[in-house]
Design a protein around this motif. Structure first.
Motif, short mmCIF file in Angstrom:
data_model
loop_
_atom_site.label_atom_id
_atom_site.label_comp_id
_atom_site.label_asym_id
_atom_site.label_seq_id
_atom_site.Cartn_x
_atom_site.Cartn_y
_atom_site.Cartn_z
N SER A 241 27.32 16.59 -8.52
CA SER A 241 25.90 16.35 -8.75
C SER A 241 25.19 17.61 -9.22
CB SER A 241 25.22 15.82 -7.48
OG SER A 241 25.75 14.56 -7.11
N LEU A 242 25.48 18.74 -8.58
CA LEU A 242 24.83 19.99 -8.96
C LEU A 242 25.21 20.42 -10.37
CD1 LEU A 242 25.13 22.03 -5.63
CD2 LEU A 242 23.07 20.95 -6.57
N ILE A 243 26.47 20.21 -10.73
CA ILE A 243 26.90 20.56 -12.09
C ILE A 243 26.22 19.67 -13.11
CG2 ILE A 243 28.88 20.53 -13.67
CD1 ILE A 243 30.62 21.41 -11.28
N GLN A 244 26.15 18.37 -12.83
CA GLN A 244 25.48 17.44 -13.75
C GLN A 244 24.00 17.81 -13.91
OE1 GLN A 244 26.16 13.67 -11.90
NE2 GLN A 244 28.31 13.54 -12.52
N LEU A 245 23.33 18.02 -12.80
CA LEU A 245 21.91 18.32 -12.86
C LEU A 245 21.64 19.64 -13.58
CD1 LEU A 245 18.97 17.76 -12.20
CD2 LEU A 245 19.33 18.83 -9.97
N THR A 246 22.43 20.66 -13.28
CA THR A 246 22.25 21.96 -13.93
C THR A 246 22.41 21.84 -15.44
OG1 THR A 246 23.07 23.10 -11.96
CG2 THR A 246 23.05 24.34 -14.01
N THR A 247 23.38 21.07 -15.87
CA THR A 247 23.61 20.85 -17.30
C THR A 247 22.39 20.18 -17.94
OG1 THR A 247 25.99 20.62 -16.93
CG2 THR A 247 25.11 19.76 -19.00
N LEU A 248 21.84 19.16 -17.28
CA LEU A 248 20.67 18.47 -17.80
C LEU A 248 19.45 19.39 -17.83
CD1 LEU A 248 21.07 15.02 -16.01
CD2 LEU A 248 21.36 15.48 -18.45
N MET A 249 19.27 20.19 -16.79
CA MET A 249 18.14 21.11 -16.75
C MET A 249 18.20 22.10 -17.91
SD MET A 249 18.02 21.80 -12.63
CE MET A 249 17.20 23.38 -12.79
N LEU A 250 19.38 22.65 -18.17
CA LEU A 250 19.51 23.63 -19.24
C LEU A 250 19.27 23.01 -20.61
CD1 LEU A 250 22.62 25.57 -17.90
CD2 LEU A 250 20.35 26.53 -18.26
N GLN A 251 19.59 21.73 -20.76
CA GLN A 251 19.44 21.08 -22.05
C GLN A 251 18.05 20.49 -22.27
OE1 GLN A 251 22.96 18.42 -21.69
NE2 GLN A 251 23.71 19.42 -23.53
N TYR A 252 17.38 20.06 -21.19
CA TYR A 252 16.17 19.27 -21.38
C TYR A 252 14.92 19.79 -20.66
CZ TYR A 252 19.43 15.89 -23.33
OH TYR A 252 20.38 15.30 -24.10
N ALA A 253 15.05 20.68 -19.70
CA ALA A 253 13.87 21.18 -19.00
C ALA A 253 13.27 22.35 -19.78
CB ALA A 253 14.24 21.64 -17.59
N PRO A 254 11.97 22.33 -20.07
CA PRO A 254 11.37 23.42 -20.85
C PRO A 254 11.49 24.75 -20.12
CG PRO A 254 9.68 21.97 -19.91
CD PRO A 254 10.99 21.31 -19.69
N GLY A 255 11.87 25.79 -20.87
CA GLY A 255 12.02 27.10 -20.27
C GLY A 255 12.53 28.12 -21.26
N SER A 256 12.86 29.29 -20.75
CA SER A 256 13.26 30.41 -21.61
C SER A 256 14.58 30.16 -22.33
CB SER A 256 13.35 31.69 -20.77
OG SER A 256 14.38 31.57 -19.79
N GLN A 257 15.37 29.20 -21.86
CA GLN A 257 16.68 28.93 -22.47
C GLN A 257 16.57 28.08 -23.73
OE1 GLN A 257 15.37 27.10 -20.18
NE2 GLN A 257 16.08 25.01 -20.33
N LEU A 258 15.39 27.52 -24.01
CA LEU A 258 15.21 26.63 -25.16
C LEU A 258 14.33 27.28 -26.22
CD1 LEU A 258 14.46 23.20 -23.41
CD2 LEU A 258 16.64 24.02 -24.29
N GLU A 259 14.61 26.93 -27.48
CA GLU A 259 13.74 27.34 -28.57
C GLU A 259 12.85 26.20 -29.04
OE1 GLU A 259 15.71 29.31 -31.77
OE2 GLU A 259 16.62 30.83 -30.48
N GLU A 260 13.08 25.01 -28.51
CA GLU A 260 12.20 23.89 -28.79
C GLU A 260 12.39 22.85 -27.70
OE1 GLU A 260 14.43 20.89 -31.71
OE2 GLU A 260 13.76 22.72 -32.72
#
Length: 270
Positions: A137-156
């Motif tokens: 669950s933690l791995i799945q959620l972390t992956t989703l957060m990095l891909q879809y949650a707005p933050g410094s890891q995203l350029e859009e």
């Protein structure tokens, strides 16, 4: 119910929903509000999380629960897990910061729905099953957060699974985010009247149309802050802000630091 291992914690409860003590955690903390609004207090401002919205507290972001409606769903993720998954996904840098804003995402909603149903149907899990479930669950959620949650890891801001009308507007905003957009312009692209469009946009994304656009502009600016030596004012104007003051104000609200401080920090960590 609480499931926990060395990489994080998953909590699902219907009690102790009132005011709590101040917290200063070393982990990332995702809060999901399925019913009504939840209220949190921070040193920057009060935070309101509405129905079906998410909010992510970054490590050492002091906060205090004021009120949660009906039930609490919370996940804590240790920074080392997030950095490990980020590395595997090719996300540059370490110790990412998520934007201090409530948001919605259909894929995260699906993850929460599955997780809550599984926990409800398996209240008497064996220790072995608990261990497997919390790890995956933690791995799945972390992956989703990095891909879809707005933050410094995203350029859009990525988008998916929204209605066709809203997706048309999001595509247009992404292609011409420097443009001086009005609500009427966006509603015309959606093929809707202004006020129904405004409500539909907020219902699906968790943000007003203008707030989404400003956040998108801010995220686009991060590349120029960390990868170029351009001045702050030229970056702000080029990504669509009308003046550097409004850019600095939003940046400070979202990350708790100025664009200049962000630039120094992420250059040092890259």
């Amino acid at each position: 119910m609480i499931l926990q291992d060395k990489k994080g914690l998953l909590l699902y409860r219907t009690d102790r929903l009132g005011e709590r003590d101040w917290r200063y955690d070393s982990c990332y903390k995702l809060i999901f509000t399925p019913y009504g609004k939840s209220l949190y207090q921070t040193s920057r401002s009060d935070i309101q999380i509405e129905e079906d919205q998410f909010f992510i507290f970054n490590p050492k972001f002091e906060h205090k629960q004021i009120q949660v409606t009906k039930e609490k769903f919370l996940v804590e993720i240790e920074p080392n897990l997030l950095n490990e998954i980020a590395s595997q996904l090719g996300v540059p840098g370490t110790d990412m910061e998520f934007a201090s804003t409530a948001f919605k995402n259909p894929l995260l909603l699906q993850w929460v729905s599955f997780t809550k149903n599984f926990l409800t149907m398996n209240e008497n899990m064996t220790i072995g099953m608990q261990k497997l479930f919390i790890e995956s669950s933690l791995i799945q959620l972390t992956t989703l957060m990095l891909q879809y949650a707005p933050g410094s890891q995203l350029e859009e801001l990525p988008h998916s699974l929204y209605s066709p009308n809203i997706n048309r507007v999001l595509d247009a905003l992404k292609q011409s985010y420097q443009q001086d957009w009005s609500l009427d312009d966006m509603a015309t692209i959606a093929g809707m009247n202004k006020f129904p469009f405004s409500h539909a946009f907020k219902r699906e994304t968790g943000l007003s149309a203008y707030s989404w656009l400003q956040l998108f502009r801010l995220l686009k600016s991060q590349h120029f802050l960390t990868k170029t030596n351009r001045s702050i004012i030229s970056i702000a104007l080029d990504v669509g802000f009308k003046n550097v003051s409004s850019y600095n104000t939003l940046f400070l609200k979202i990350y708790g630091r100025t664009p200049s401080e962000f630039r120094l920090l992420y250059r040092r960590n890259s």
